[in-house]
Scaffold this motif. Structure first.
Motif, mmCIF file in Angstrom:
data_model
loop_
_atom_site.group_PDB
_atom_site.id
_atom_site.type_symbol
_atom_site.label_atom_id
_atom_site.label_comp_id
_atom_site.label_asym_id
_atom_site.label_seq_id
_atom_site.Cartn_x
_atom_site.Cartn_y
_atom_site.Cartn_z
ATOM 1 N N GLY A 42 139.404 84.882 52.071
ATOM 2 C CA GLY A 42 140.047 86.355 51.679
ATOM 3 C C GLY A 42 141.439 86.289 51.424
ATOM 4 N N GLY A 43 142.183 85.749 52.576
ATOM 5 C CA GLY A 43 143.593 85.789 52.516
ATOM 6 C C GLY A 43 143.944 84.879 51.400
ATOM 7 N N TRP A 44 143.496 83.636 51.386
ATOM 8 C CA TRP A 44 143.808 82.962 50.080
ATOM 9 C C TRP A 44 143.612 83.566 48.874
ATOM 10 C CZ3 TRP A 44 140.644 79.894 46.465
ATOM 11 C CH2 TRP A 44 141.553 78.983 45.785
ATOM 12 N N GLY A 50 148.189 88.014 44.207
ATOM 13 C CA GLY A 50 149.211 88.951 44.430
ATOM 14 C C GLY A 50 149.191 90.060 45.158
ATOM 15 N N LEU A 51 147.991 89.959 46.048
ATOM 16 C CA LEU A 51 147.622 91.233 46.819
ATOM 17 C C LEU A 51 148.101 91.119 48.185
ATOM 18 C CD1 LEU A 51 144.297 92.272 45.326
ATOM 19 C CD2 LEU A 51 146.278 93.114 44.801
ATOM 20 N N ALA A 52 148.466 92.054 49.062
ATOM 21 C CA ALA A 52 148.929 92.070 50.448
ATOM 22 C C ALA A 52 148.319 93.142 51.068
ATOM 23 C CB ALA A 52 150.391 91.860 50.626
ATOM 24 N N LEU A 60 140.533 93.777 57.833
ATOM 25 C CA LEU A 60 139.041 93.776 57.948
ATOM 26 C C LEU A 60 138.478 93.778 56.308
ATOM 27 C CD1 LEU A 60 136.508 94.328 59.448
ATOM 28 C CD2 LEU A 60 136.879 96.540 59.123
ATOM 29 N N ILE A 61 139.254 94.555 55.590
ATOM 30 C CA ILE A 61 138.893 94.401 53.984
ATOM 31 C C ILE A 61 138.975 93.050 53.589
ATOM 32 C CG2 ILE A 61 139.284 95.095 51.889
ATOM 33 C CD1 ILE A 61 140.057 97.844 53.189
ATOM 34 N N THR A 62 139.875 92.355 53.961
ATOM 35 C CA THR A 62 140.305 90.737 53.405
ATOM 36 C C THR A 62 139.482 90.017 53.597
ATOM 37 O OG1 THR A 62 142.612 91.402 53.261
ATOM 38 C CG2 THR A 62 142.111 89.101 53.250
#
Length: 83
Positions: A42-44, A50-52, A60-62
């Protein structure tokens, strides 16, 4: 201490993703591992878009979105006859 939070968030994300992906879950233990791996995935994916996210809720959402993607990919390769 942050490492422990990442594991806890991954475990919760795997559990939630297993509940969301009905038929895509593989049991509690595997879904927990999927949640931890989903956090990285998810982080990748969020990085590519381009979301952080910040904070525990963002993590948790990521992680949950990453775990859902991972469960979806695994379910594609899962043979229909094997459950």
């Amino acid at each position: 201490m942050n490492f422990i939070w990442y594991i806890i968030i991954g475990i919760v994300a795997g559990f939630v993703a297993g509940k969301i992906m009905r038929g895509g879950g593989f049991g509690l233990f595997i879904n927990l591992i999927v949640g931890i791996i989903g956090g990285v995935l998810g982080g990748w994916v969020f990085g590519l878009l381009g979301l952080a996210t910040t904070g525990i809720w963002g993590s948790l959402i990521t992680s949950t979105i990453g775990a859902i993607i991972l469960l979806w990919i695994v379910s594609i390769f899962k043979r229909p006859g094997n459950n």
